[in-house]
Design a protein around this motif. Structure first.
Motif, PDB file in Angstrom:
ATOM      1  N   PHE A 163     152.771  37.458  34.168  1.00 57.73           N
ATOM      2  CA  PHE A 163     152.649  38.836  33.712  1.00 57.73           C
ATOM      3  C   PHE A 163     151.249  39.164  33.192  1.00 57.73           C
ATOM      4  O   PHE A 163     150.969  40.303  32.848  1.00 57.73           O
ATOM      5  N   LEU A 164     150.366  38.180  33.139  1.00 57.39           N
ATOM      6  CA  LEU A 164     149.000  38.428  32.681  1.00 57.39           C
ATOM      7  C   LEU A 164     148.171  39.010  33.813  1.00 57.39           C
ATOM      8  O   LEU A 164     148.158  38.477  34.920  1.00 57.39           O
ATOM      9  N   LYS A 165     147.466  40.096  33.540  1.00 58.51           N
ATOM     10  CA  LYS A 165     146.541  40.687  34.516  1.00 58.51           C
ATOM     11  C   LYS A 165     145.274  39.845  34.446  1.00 58.51           C
ATOM     12  O   LYS A 165     144.466  39.985  33.560  1.00 58.51           O
ATOM     13  N   ARG A 166     145.125  38.939  35.367  1.00 62.31           N
ATOM     14  CA  ARG A 166     144.072  37.942  35.251  1.00 62.31           C
ATOM     15  C   ARG A 166     142.896  38.209  36.169  1.00 62.31           C
ATOM     16  O   ARG A 166     143.056  38.904  37.153  1.00 62.31           O
ATOM     17  N   PRO A 167     141.792  37.593  35.822  1.00 63.79           N
ATOM     18  CA  PRO A 167     141.547  36.744  34.654  1.00 63.79           C
ATOM     19  C   PRO A 167     141.271  37.571  33.386  1.00 63.79           C
ATOM     20  O   PRO A 167     140.958  38.752  33.474  1.00 63.79           O
ATOM     21  N   PHE A 168     141.408  36.900  32.244  1.00 65.61           N
ATOM     22  CA  PHE A 168     140.968  37.437  30.964  1.00 65.61           C
ATOM     23  C   PHE A 168     139.651  36.737  30.681  1.00 65.61           C
ATOM     24  O   PHE A 168     139.604  35.507  30.608  1.00 65.61           O
ATOM     25  N   ILE A 169     138.597  37.489  30.529  1.00 65.45           N
ATOM     26  CA  ILE A 169     137.265  36.925  30.322  1.00 65.45           C
ATOM     27  C   ILE A 169     136.757  37.353  28.952  1.00 65.45           C
ATOM     28  O   ILE A 169     136.716  38.551  28.651  1.00 65.45           O
TER      29      ILE A 169
ATOM     30  N   MET B  23     132.165  32.881  21.275  1.00 67.38           N
ATOM     31  CA  MET B  23     133.111  32.187  22.134  1.00 67.38           C
ATOM     32  C   MET B  23     132.955  32.714  23.556  1.00 67.38           C
ATOM     33  O   MET B  23     132.838  33.912  23.784  1.00 67.38           O
ATOM     34  N   LYS B  24     132.990  31.800  24.493  1.00 67.53           N
ATOM     35  CA  LYS B  24     132.976  32.143  25.915  1.00 67.53           C
ATOM     36  C   LYS B  24     134.153  31.408  26.546  1.00 67.53           C
ATOM     37  O   LYS B  24     134.152  30.184  26.632  1.00 67.53           O
ATOM     38  N   LYS B  25     135.143  32.184  26.935  1.00 66.58           N
ATOM     39  CA  LYS B  25     136.364  31.577  27.460  1.00 66.58           C
ATOM     40  C   LYS B  25     136.959  32.463  28.534  1.00 66.58           C
ATOM     41  O   LYS B  25     136.902  33.688  28.449  1.00 66.58           O
ATOM     42  N   ILE B  26     137.539  31.817  29.542  1.00 70.81           N
ATOM     43  CA  ILE B  26     138.199  32.543  30.615  1.00 70.81           C
ATOM     44  C   ILE B  26     139.602  31.983  30.812  1.00 70.81           C
ATOM     45  O   ILE B  26     139.775  30.782  31.014  1.00 70.81           O
ATOM     46  N   TYR B  27     140.578  32.869  30.723  1.00 71.15           N
ATOM     47  CA  TYR B  27     141.965  32.526  31.024  1.00 71.15           C
ATOM     48  C   TYR B  27     142.177  32.920  32.481  1.00 71.15           C
ATOM     49  O   TYR B  27     142.012  34.087  32.845  1.00 71.15           O
ATOM     50  N   HIS B  28     142.514  31.941  33.294  1.00 75.77           N
ATOM     51  CA  HIS B  28     142.610  32.182  34.738  1.00 75.77           C
ATOM     52  C   HIS B  28     143.777  31.395  35.318  1.00 75.77           C
ATOM     53  O   HIS B  28     144.432  30.627  34.630  1.00 75.77           O
ATOM     54  N   LEU B  29     144.012  31.602  36.602  1.00 79.64           N
ATOM     55  CA  LEU B  29     145.037  30.858  37.332  1.00 79.64           C
ATOM     56  C   LEU B  29     144.323  30.090  38.434  1.00 79.64           C
ATOM     57  O   LEU B  29     143.794  30.691  39.374  1.00 79.64           O
TER      58      LEU B  29
ATOM     59  N   ARG C  22     137.497  32.844  43.407  1.00 78.85           N
ATOM     60  CA  ARG C  22     136.332  33.581  43.894  1.00 78.85           C
ATOM     61  C   ARG C  22     135.546  34.190  42.729  1.00 78.85           C
ATOM     62  O   ARG C  22     134.317  34.126  42.691  1.00 78.85           O
ATOM     63  N   ILE C  23     136.249  34.760  41.769  1.00 73.37           N
ATOM     64  CA  ILE C  23     135.596  35.383  40.620  1.00 73.37           C
ATOM     65  C   ILE C  23     134.832  34.343  39.804  1.00 73.37           C
ATOM     66  O   ILE C  23     133.688  34.571  39.403  1.00 73.37           O
TER      67      ILE C  23
ATOM     68  N   ASP D 109     128.083  25.341  31.579  1.00 69.69           N
ATOM     69  CA  ASP D 109     128.965  24.466  30.802  1.00 69.69           C
ATOM     70  C   ASP D 109     129.375  25.077  29.470  1.00 69.69           C
ATOM     71  O   ASP D 109     130.182  24.503  28.747  1.00 69.69           O
ATOM     72  N   ASP D 110     128.805  26.231  29.132  1.00 71.27           N
ATOM     73  CA  ASP D 110     129.098  26.859  27.847  1.00 71.27           C
ATOM     74  C   ASP D 110     130.375  27.698  27.865  1.00 71.27           C
ATOM     75  O   ASP D 110     130.757  28.266  26.852  1.00 71.27           O
ATOM     76  N   VAL D 111     131.051  27.745  29.014  1.00 70.45           N
ATOM     77  CA  VAL D 111     132.265  28.556  29.140  1.00 70.45           C
ATOM     78  C   VAL D 111     133.480  27.647  29.241  1.00 70.45           C
ATOM     79  O   VAL D 111     133.543  26.750  30.077  1.00 70.45           O
ATOM     80  N   GLU D 112     134.455  27.895  28.371  1.00 71.22           N
ATOM     81  CA  GLU D 112     135.710  27.136  28.407  1.00 71.22           C
ATOM     82  C   GLU D 112     136.681  27.831  29.357  1.00 71.22           C
ATOM     83  O   GLU D 112     136.864  29.044  29.292  1.00 71.22           O
ATOM     84  N   LEU D 113     137.270  27.057  30.251  1.00 70.34           N
ATOM     85  CA  LEU D 113     138.254  27.585  31.192  1.00 70.34           C
ATOM     86  C   LEU D 113     139.638  27.112  30.793  1.00 70.34           C
ATOM     87  O   LEU D 113     139.828  25.943  30.470  1.00 70.34           O
ATOM     88  N   GLN D 114     140.604  28.021  30.818  1.00 72.71           N
ATOM     89  CA  GLN D 114     141.989  27.649  30.526  1.00 72.71           C
ATOM     90  C   GLN D 114     142.870  28.140  31.660  1.00 72.71           C
ATOM     91  O   GLN D 114     142.977  29.338  31.905  1.00 72.71           O
TER      92      GLN D 114
END
Length: 118
Positions: free
Chosen positions: A87-93, A1-7, A15-16, A24-29
């Motif tokens: 409260f999430l220290k983002r991003p979570f990669i 799985m390749k996923k990034i939780y971001h704002l 920037r990150i 395209d193989d990374v899911e962004l949420q």
């Protein structure tokens, strides 16, 4: 799985994402539109060791809710992160079995290396 939780509204997160040069193989949420779920939060916690390590004490609500004056338990950190995305220290990669939390330069560099080698 390749996923990034971001704002998506956060300039640092934008920037990150650009710096990582993702395919395209990374899911962004976007956590503002859809907050992280308990299963994902627990997975990341197992990788980083604690909920506190994933919790942003820089969030404006941390002080406004008086949390800075309380002794929070691991369950408290988890509860607040599930209730409020700020409260999430983002991003979570997440890149397969590796997890990177936050926007520190060393963390972003490590994530970039992990992604490029995957």
């Amino acid at each position: 799985m390749k996923k990034i939780y971001h704002l998506s509204s956060c300039n640092t997160n934008q920037r990150i994402l650009k710096e990582l040069e993702l395919g395209d193989d990374v899911e962004l949420q976007d956590i503002k539109k859809e907050n992280i779920d308990e299963k994902a939060l627990d997975f990341i916690k197992k990788k980083v060791g604690s909920y506190e390590a994933m919790f942003s004490k820089r969030a404006m609500k941390y002080r406004s809710m008086g949390l800075n004056e309380m002794k929070l338990s691991e369950e408290d950190y988890k509860k607040y992160m599930l209730e409020e995305y700020t409260f999430l220290k983002r991003p979570f990669i997440i890149f397969e079995d590796e997890v990177f939390v936050g926007n520190a330069k060393a963390t972003v560099e490590a994530a970039k290396k992990a992604y490029q080698s995957s």
